[in-house]
Scaffold this motif. Structure first.
Motif, PDB file in Angstrom:
ATOM      1  N   PRO A 167      15.704  -6.582  -2.812  1.00 39.61           N
ATOM      2  CA  PRO A 167      14.971  -5.092  -2.579  1.00 39.61           C
ATOM      3  C   PRO A 167      15.877  -3.747  -2.728  1.00 39.61           C
ATOM      4  O   PRO A 167      15.367  -2.830  -2.838  1.00 39.61           O
ATOM      5  N   GLU A 168      17.147  -4.151  -2.637  1.00 38.74           N
ATOM      6  CA  GLU A 168      18.037  -3.007  -2.704  1.00 38.74           C
ATOM      7  C   GLU A 168      18.501  -2.727  -4.059  1.00 38.74           C
ATOM      8  O   GLU A 168      19.401  -1.649  -4.344  1.00 38.74           O
ATOM      9  N   ALA A 169      17.972  -3.565  -5.032  1.00 38.16           N
ATOM     10  CA  ALA A 169      18.692  -3.528  -6.561  1.00 38.16           C
ATOM     11  C   ALA A 169      18.451  -1.888  -7.085  1.00 38.16           C
ATOM     12  O   ALA A 169      17.370  -1.376  -6.556  1.00 38.16           O
ATOM     13  N   ASN A 170      19.575  -1.444  -7.663  1.00 36.34           N
ATOM     14  CA  ASN A 170      19.398  -0.324  -8.246  1.00 36.34           C
ATOM     15  C   ASN A 170      18.072   0.019  -9.139  1.00 36.34           C
ATOM     16  O   ASN A 170      17.602   0.989  -9.206  1.00 36.34           O
ATOM     17  N   ILE A 171      17.708  -1.070  -9.724  1.00 36.36           N
ATOM     18  CA  ILE A 171      16.703  -0.874 -10.534  1.00 36.36           C
ATOM     19  C   ILE A 171      15.233  -0.407 -10.072  1.00 36.36           C
ATOM     20  O   ILE A 171      14.686   0.499 -10.835  1.00 36.36           O
ATOM     21  N   PHE A 172      15.441  -0.616  -8.728  1.00 35.32           N
ATOM     22  CA  PHE A 172      13.942   0.107  -8.219  1.00 35.32           C
ATOM     23  C   PHE A 172      14.042   1.485  -8.094  1.00 35.32           C
ATOM     24  O   PHE A 172      12.918   1.950  -7.805  1.00 35.32           O
ATOM     25  N   LYS A 173      15.134   2.040  -8.223  1.00 35.78           N
ATOM     26  CA  LYS A 173      15.086   3.692  -8.150  1.00 35.78           C
ATOM     27  C   LYS A 173      14.803   4.133  -9.544  1.00 35.78           C
ATOM     28  O   LYS A 173      14.228   5.300  -9.477  1.00 35.78           O
ATOM     29  N   SER A 174      14.753   3.380 -10.700  1.00 31.08           N
ATOM     30  CA  SER A 174      14.351   3.964 -11.817  1.00 31.08           C
ATOM     31  C   SER A 174      13.122   3.448 -12.119  1.00 31.08           C
ATOM     32  O   SER A 174      12.310   3.965 -12.971  1.00 31.08           O
ATOM     33  N   ALA A 175      12.704   2.555 -11.516  1.00 24.01           N
ATOM     34  CA  ALA A 175      11.342   1.791 -11.807  1.00 24.01           C
ATOM     35  C   ALA A 175      10.029   2.548 -11.265  1.00 24.01           C
ATOM     36  O   ALA A 175      10.086   3.171 -10.139  1.00 24.01           O
ATOM     37  N   ARG A 176       8.829   2.498 -11.817  1.00 21.94           N
ATOM     38  CA  ARG A 176       7.701   3.088 -11.349  1.00 21.94           C
ATOM     39  C   ARG A 176       6.900   1.984 -10.428  1.00 21.94           C
ATOM     40  O   ARG A 176       6.436   2.422  -9.445  1.00 21.94           O
ATOM     41  N   PHE A 177       6.964   0.817 -11.013  1.00 20.15           N
ATOM     42  CA  PHE A 177       6.236  -0.415 -10.007  1.00 20.15           C
ATOM     43  C   PHE A 177       7.247  -1.624 -10.134  1.00 20.15           C
ATOM     44  O   PHE A 177       8.203  -1.589 -10.852  1.00 20.15           O
ATOM     45  N   GLY A 178       7.615  -2.248  -9.120  1.00 15.91           N
ATOM     46  CA  GLY A 178       8.203  -3.174  -8.677  1.00 15.91           C
ATOM     47  C   GLY A 178       7.622  -4.428  -7.898  1.00 15.91           C
ATOM     48  O   GLY A 178       6.689  -4.384  -7.309  1.00 15.91           O
ATOM     49  N   ILE A 179       8.250  -5.655  -8.239  1.00 16.91           N
ATOM     50  CA  ILE A 179       7.843  -6.707  -7.576  1.00 16.91           C
ATOM     51  C   ILE A 179       9.220  -7.436  -6.854  1.00 16.91           C
ATOM     52  O   ILE A 179      10.141  -7.410  -7.685  1.00 16.91           O
ATOM     53  N   VAL A 180       9.282  -7.351  -5.841  1.00 16.26           N
ATOM     54  CA  VAL A 180      10.382  -8.109  -5.037  1.00 16.26           C
ATOM     55  C   VAL A 180      10.267  -9.397  -4.886  1.00 16.26           C
ATOM     56  O   VAL A 180       9.235 -10.009  -4.074  1.00 16.26           O
ATOM     57  N   GLU A 236      14.765   9.330  -9.927  1.00 13.07           N
ATOM     58  CA  GLU A 236      13.145   9.791  -9.905  1.00 13.07           C
ATOM     59  C   GLU A 236      12.828   9.343  -8.415  1.00 13.07           C
ATOM     60  O   GLU A 236      11.776   9.958  -8.152  1.00 13.07           O
ATOM     61  N   GLY A 237      13.335   8.299  -8.008  1.00 18.99           N
ATOM     62  CA  GLY A 237      12.861   7.765  -6.603  1.00 18.99           C
ATOM     63  C   GLY A 237      12.706   6.426  -6.419  1.00 18.99           C
ATOM     64  O   GLY A 237      13.340   5.807  -6.905  1.00 18.99           O
ATOM     65  N   LYS A 238      11.849   6.199  -5.670  1.00 22.10           N
ATOM     66  CA  LYS A 238      11.473   4.697  -5.511  1.00 22.10           C
ATOM     67  C   LYS A 238      10.260   3.891  -6.173  1.00 22.10           C
ATOM     68  O   LYS A 238       9.260   4.789  -6.331  1.00 22.10           O
ATOM     69  N   ALA A 239      10.337   2.908  -6.346  1.00 21.48           N
ATOM     70  CA  ALA A 239       9.322   1.918  -7.195  1.00 21.48           C
ATOM     71  C   ALA A 239       8.271   1.932  -6.238  1.00 21.48           C
ATOM     72  O   ALA A 239       8.270   1.832  -4.913  1.00 21.48           O
ATOM     73  N   GLU A 240       7.174   1.658  -6.758  1.00 21.68           N
ATOM     74  CA  GLU A 240       5.832   1.441  -5.828  1.00 21.68           C
ATOM     75  C   GLU A 240       5.847  -0.064  -5.905  1.00 21.68           C
ATOM     76  O   GLU A 240       5.662  -0.763  -6.950  1.00 21.68           O
ATOM     77  N   ILE A 241       6.052  -0.695  -4.759  1.00 22.41           N
ATOM     78  CA  ILE A 241       6.375  -2.064  -4.764  1.00 22.41           C
ATOM     79  C   ILE A 241       5.155  -3.051  -4.399  1.00 22.41           C
ATOM     80  O   ILE A 241       4.408  -2.428  -3.494  1.00 22.41           O
ATOM     81  N   MET A 242       4.775  -3.942  -5.241  1.00 22.54           N
ATOM     82  CA  MET A 242       3.602  -4.611  -4.840  1.00 22.54           C
ATOM     83  C   MET A 242       3.707  -5.294  -3.483  1.00 22.54           C
ATOM     84  O   MET A 242       4.607  -5.882  -3.164  1.00 22.54           O
ATOM     85  N   ASP A 243       2.737  -5.351  -2.674  1.00 24.44           N
ATOM     86  CA  ASP A 243       2.630  -5.622  -1.178  1.00 24.44           C
ATOM     87  C   ASP A 243       1.604  -6.832  -0.870  1.00 24.44           C
ATOM     88  O   ASP A 243       1.586  -7.158   0.127  1.00 24.44           O
ATOM     89  N   ALA A 244       1.061  -7.421  -1.936  1.00 26.43           N
ATOM     90  CA  ALA A 244       0.176  -8.396  -1.740  1.00 26.43           C
ATOM     91  C   ALA A 244       0.969  -9.826  -1.197  1.00 26.43           C
ATOM     92  O   ALA A 244       2.291  -9.644  -1.237  1.00 26.43           O
ATOM     93  N   GLU A 245       0.339 -10.597  -0.317  1.00 25.78           N
ATOM     94  CA  GLU A 245       0.909 -11.729   0.203  1.00 25.78           C
ATOM     95  C   GLU A 245       1.834 -12.459  -0.704  1.00 25.78           C
ATOM     96  O   GLU A 245       3.010 -12.620  -0.363  1.00 25.78           O
ATOM     97  N   THR A 246       1.285 -13.342  -1.801  1.00 27.21           N
ATOM     98  CA  THR A 246       2.041 -14.152  -2.600  1.00 27.21           C
ATOM     99  C   THR A 246       2.407 -13.496  -3.821  1.00 27.21           C
ATOM    100  O   THR A 246       1.833 -12.564  -4.324  1.00 27.21           O
ATOM    101  N   PRO A 247       3.315 -14.318  -4.589  1.00 21.83           N
ATOM    102  CA  PRO A 247       3.800 -13.647  -5.825  1.00 21.83           C
ATOM    103  C   PRO A 247       2.657 -13.746  -6.717  1.00 21.83           C
ATOM    104  O   PRO A 247       2.543 -12.599  -7.452  1.00 21.83           O
TER     105      PRO A 247
END
Lengths: 267, 324
Positions: free
Chosen positions: B293-306, A239-250
């Motif tokens: 950040p290159e983990a395959n799981i991020f290709k299937s996920a809608r949201f991610g935290i690296v 499906e593509g790429k996840a939306e990665i949370m981009d805030a500063e801290t965990p």
């Protein structure tokens, strides 16, 4: 006792997805450059199960058989290095591009040719096509009982006591000899051969049988005999790429994620 | 062309399993006016048959013999063979379960035909049945047709939609023989299931993988599930984590474990090997927490935290608790 292990050589399942390619014209996996084929993981565990029986029972011969290309010698040698006694390669262009039914037909013919056999050990499924049928179909050919997806096997009072993995736990079954047992990853890791064993295995001879040796009709095996016809082999689109949370801290990323989930009405 | 379908049903606590209802639905879509027969075996089977008619079955073959309660393939095979004679099927459907995994190849062998295992898609292509199934550990999909008849297929749970229930529908019933002999003797049975909510029923599944680094990592995973709600979230694990003995195999999500389709799947320190994705890719939303950040799981996920789960989970647990 005489135990048989069925071993299959497959493309390395650890091949990174980026190196996993398919030829859409031939409906075939293109071997990934520089990544050697391997013994199917579950078959290594099946070999381990047979060898543990051999060690406990004594006076037992373990024969490993493999249907495949000439390179499948490697898979056979690996099981020989683990401690199996003899190897048989079933290599014939007539065997290629079959299905679980044709594979089991060839393997069962080889097992019959081996003479007296007390049990056949297979992996629960091959880690390439994932059918999970060949062991069961060998049992049908031989008219033997089968116990599938074993995590433990012991010889007890002339029977095999098999601990099986179920969806919600375990089951213990007794199957008489001869029988077929398919082994799952819950059994544990297969042994790692020592260098000396690998060298000894290299010197062991591997017998080669073709369709004529087995007395199987070349039209009943391989592509000619396959009952399942592969129409298309393809890689599903991700499906593509996840939306990665981009805030500063965990901590802020965690809050950001919870906000997103609330906004999307997921939480 | 009408197609006669035979579904090998299964019971759970006296009712057809949800997969049985899905298979009957798939069968009725593929039958094209042919009969859709279902077999149900074990205590309460005859009474349970009523629930299969609104789901699309037109015939039910049952035996209440309690010897069928535990699956013994020799006994079930004989019963299904009887139903086979009555139904003359062109297509036999079973779940990819304890039952189907063993019974489908055996039934196919006895009718000189083939079984396709773990199908996720069944289609009628101009009168030809085509089935699609994951192969190469889920890296690829393969579509097959059958050169022989009847076609036998096992089907992955939750891959087929049930039909809109036909209120008041009824059908023919017939009784199957009582159980006969079985060569394998069941000596014992041990249930190992997480207490409370079961994986397949949970609207939220939180899973941990090898990246947790130790079995202790599952404590945080369990805490996250508890923060979401004990009645909402169950805990799963990748095969790697189960093989390392960090979590019980009964909680394994993946090709060789359980297939889950929750509303929300949270993968913690899971790389997303195809083998694992085969068990969770049907989830509505996937969230991935992984330090790579290159983990395959991020290709299937809608949201991610690296990030490292040790740093991410405690504030996430707090934020979820605060949001509830």
């Amino acid at each position: 006792m005489h135990l048989v292990v069925c071993a299959k050589q497959i493309p390395d399942p650890e091949t990174p997805p980026s190196a996993f390619k398919i030829d859409p014209q031939k409906n075939e996996v293109i071997p990934a450059p520089g990544i050697a084929p391997v013994l199917s993981q579950f078959d290594g565990i099946a070999a381990e199960a047979a060898l543990r029986i051999k060690e406990k029972a004594g006076d037992t011969k373990v024969t490993v058989i493999s249907m495949g290309a000439e390179s499948a010698q490697q898979a056979i040698k690996q099981v020989l290095a683990m401690g199996a006694d003899e190897g048989v390669l079933l290599n014939d262009p007539a065997f290629e591009k079959g299905d679980p039914h044709t594979t089991a037909t060839v393997l069962a013919a080889a097992i019959k040719k081996l003479g007296h056999v007390d049990a056949v050990f297979c992996g629960r499924q091959a880690a390439d096509w994932d059918w999970g049928e060949v062991g069961i179909l060998i049992a049908e050919h031989m008219n033997w009982p089968v116990a599938i997806i074993a995590k433990g096997v012991e010889l007890q009072d002339g029977k095999f006591r098999v601990q099986r993995v179920l969806e919600d736990g375990f089951q213990t079954v007794d199957v008489p000899m001869p029988s077929v047992i398919t082994v799952s990853n819950e059994f544990g890791e297969p042994r790692y051969p020592k260098l000396q064993q690998i060298m000894q295995a290299a010197r062991k001879t591997v017998t080669s049988w073709k369709s004529g040796d087995l007395g199987v009709d070349a039209g009943a095996v391989g592509a000619a005999g396959a009952r399942l016809k592969l129409e298309r082999l393809y890689i599903p689109e991700k499906e593509g790429k996840a939306e990665i949370m981009d805030a500063e801290t965990p901590a802020d990323q965690a809050k950001q994620l919870v906000e997103k989930l609330k906004a999307a009405k997921i939480l | 062309m009408p197609r006669n379908v035979l579904v090998v049903g299964e019971l759970s606590e006296g009712a057809p399993t949800s997969t049985t209802i899905e298979l009957v639905g798939a069968g009725s879509r593929l039958a094209g006016g042919g009969t859709v027969a279902v077999t149900l075996l074990g205590n309460g089977a005859a009474a349970a048959a009523a629930a299969t008619f609104p789901a699309g079955a037109t015939k039910a073959f049952t035996s209440d013999d309690a010897n069928y309660d535990q699956f013994r393939s020799d006994q079930w095979l004989a019963a299904v063979e009887s139903a086979f004679g009555l139904a003359s099927p062109d297509l036999v459907l079973m779940a990819q379960s304890l039952v189907g995994r063993e019974l489908a190849p055996r039934l196919a062998f006895r009718h000189n035909t083939a079984a396709a295992m773990d199908c996720v898609h069944l289609a009628d292509d101009g009168g030809t049945l085509k089935v699609t199934r994951p192969v190469y550990g889920g890296n690829a999909l393969a579509t097959f047709s059958f050169a022989t008849s009847p076609a036998v297929a096992t089907v992955r749970a939750k891959s087929q939609d049930p039909i809109e229930p036909k209120a008041g529908a009824s059908g023919e019933t017939a009784e199957l023989p009582a159980a006969g002999e079985a060569r394998a003797a069941i000596i014992g049975r041990e249930k190992v299931e997480a207490e409370g909510l079961q994986l397949q029923d949970a609207p939220v599944v939180v899973s941990g993988g090898r990246g947790l680094g130790s079995p202790d990592g599952f404590k945080l995973v369990e805490e996250l599930a508890a923060a979401i709600g004990k009645d909402k979230a169950a805990v799963g694990a990748s095969r790697a984590a189960c093989d390392l003995g960090w979590y019980p195999p009964s909680q394994q999500v993946g090709l060789t474990g359980k297939v889950v389709t929750p509303d929300l799947y949270i993968a913690v320190a899971i790389s997303g090997a195809s083998q694992h994705m085969a068990g969770c890719s049907g989830s509505k939303t996937i969230i991935a927490i992984n330090k790579d950040p290159e983990a395959n799981i991020f290709k299937s996920a809608r949201f991610g935290i690296v990030g490292d789960y040790r740093q991410v989970l405690p504030p996430l647990i707090a934020a979820i608790k605060a949001a509830r």
